[in-house]
Design a protein around this motif. Sequence first.
Motif, short mmCIF file in Angstrom:
data_model
loop_
_atom_site.label_atom_id
_atom_site.label_comp_id
_atom_site.label_asym_id
_atom_site.label_seq_id
_atom_site.Cartn_x
_atom_site.Cartn_y
_atom_site.Cartn_z
N LEU A 16 0.83 -1.20 0.00
CA LEU A 16 0.00 0.00 0.00
C LEU A 16 0.87 1.26 0.00
O LEU A 16 0.61 2.20 -0.76
CB LEU A 16 -0.94 0.00 1.22
N ALA A 17 1.90 1.28 0.82
CA ALA A 17 2.80 2.43 0.86
C ALA A 17 3.47 2.65 -0.50
O ALA A 17 3.58 3.78 -0.97
CB ALA A 17 3.85 2.25 1.96
N ARG A 20 0.89 4.01 -3.03
CA ARG A 20 0.53 5.41 -2.77
C ARG A 20 1.58 6.40 -3.24
O ARG A 20 1.26 7.57 -3.45
CB ARG A 20 0.23 5.60 -1.28
N THR A 21 2.82 5.96 -3.45
CA THR A 21 3.83 6.89 -3.99
C THR A 21 3.48 7.29 -5.42
O THR A 21 3.95 8.32 -5.89
CB THR A 21 5.25 6.29 -3.95
N LEU A 23 0.33 7.92 -6.42
CA LEU A 23 -0.95 8.64 -6.43
C LEU A 23 -0.80 10.05 -5.89
O LEU A 23 -0.04 10.29 -4.96
CB LEU A 23 -1.97 7.89 -5.55
N ARG A 25 -3.06 11.72 -3.98
CA ARG A 25 -4.30 11.52 -3.23
C ARG A 25 -4.94 12.86 -2.90
O ARG A 25 -4.26 13.84 -2.64
CB ARG A 25 -4.01 10.73 -1.95
N TYR A 97 -8.37 2.95 1.96
CA TYR A 97 -7.34 1.92 1.81
C TYR A 97 -7.51 1.18 0.49
O TYR A 97 -6.64 1.22 -0.38
CB TYR A 97 -7.36 0.94 2.99
N SER A 100 -6.94 3.14 -2.75
CA SER A 100 -5.58 3.37 -3.23
C SER A 100 -5.16 2.23 -4.15
O SER A 100 -4.58 2.46 -5.23
CB SER A 100 -4.59 3.47 -2.07
N THR A 115 -6.78 8.48 -9.12
CA THR A 115 -6.30 8.66 -7.76
C THR A 115 -7.42 8.23 -6.81
O THR A 115 -8.40 7.64 -7.24
CB THR A 115 -5.83 10.11 -7.50
N ASP A 116 -7.25 8.56 -5.54
CA ASP A 116 -8.30 8.20 -4.58
C ASP A 116 -8.50 9.29 -3.56
O ASP A 116 -7.73 10.25 -3.47
CB ASP A 116 -8.02 6.84 -3.93
N ASP A 118 -8.36 10.38 0.06
CA ASP A 118 -7.68 10.10 1.32
C ASP A 118 -8.71 10.12 2.45
O ASP A 118 -9.38 11.12 2.66
CB ASP A 118 -6.59 11.15 1.56
#
Length: 144
Positions: A16-17, A20-21, A23, A25, A97, A100, A115-116, A118
Amino acid sequence: MTQPAAPAARSIDDHLARVRTRLERLDAPAAAKAAAAGAVLVDIRYAALRDRDGLIPGALVVERNELEWRLDPLGDFKLPEATDHDLTVVVICNEGYASSLAAASLQDLGLHRATDLDGGFQAWRAAGLPVTPPDAPPQEPEGA
């Protein structure tokens, strides 16, 4: 024939981390602003959460297991909103979660602006943004 090496194992938190780089967000006010500018909000929460908490007005509801098929501009099962790969899509789950991971999957299809939200739907609601409440439960008849 030699099999390719298996990817290195990592936890879902690490995955997940890493995802997310990729995106950019959006917080809830930025997502609302993006929608006003033409972005497509896509709610991937399952039905029980939508029934419990309501909906974001104007958001498309697409079950997570159909997301890629419905938003692929080249696909046979695309929604009318899936016009091209330049489409801005903001994926919304309950708490930010699963969205993402879903947004990254859309990026893998070439939807580079995916994107998503947050914090997900809960952040949208906490920010005081519009929510269509779920249908009220049926009333018990008097004397029942």
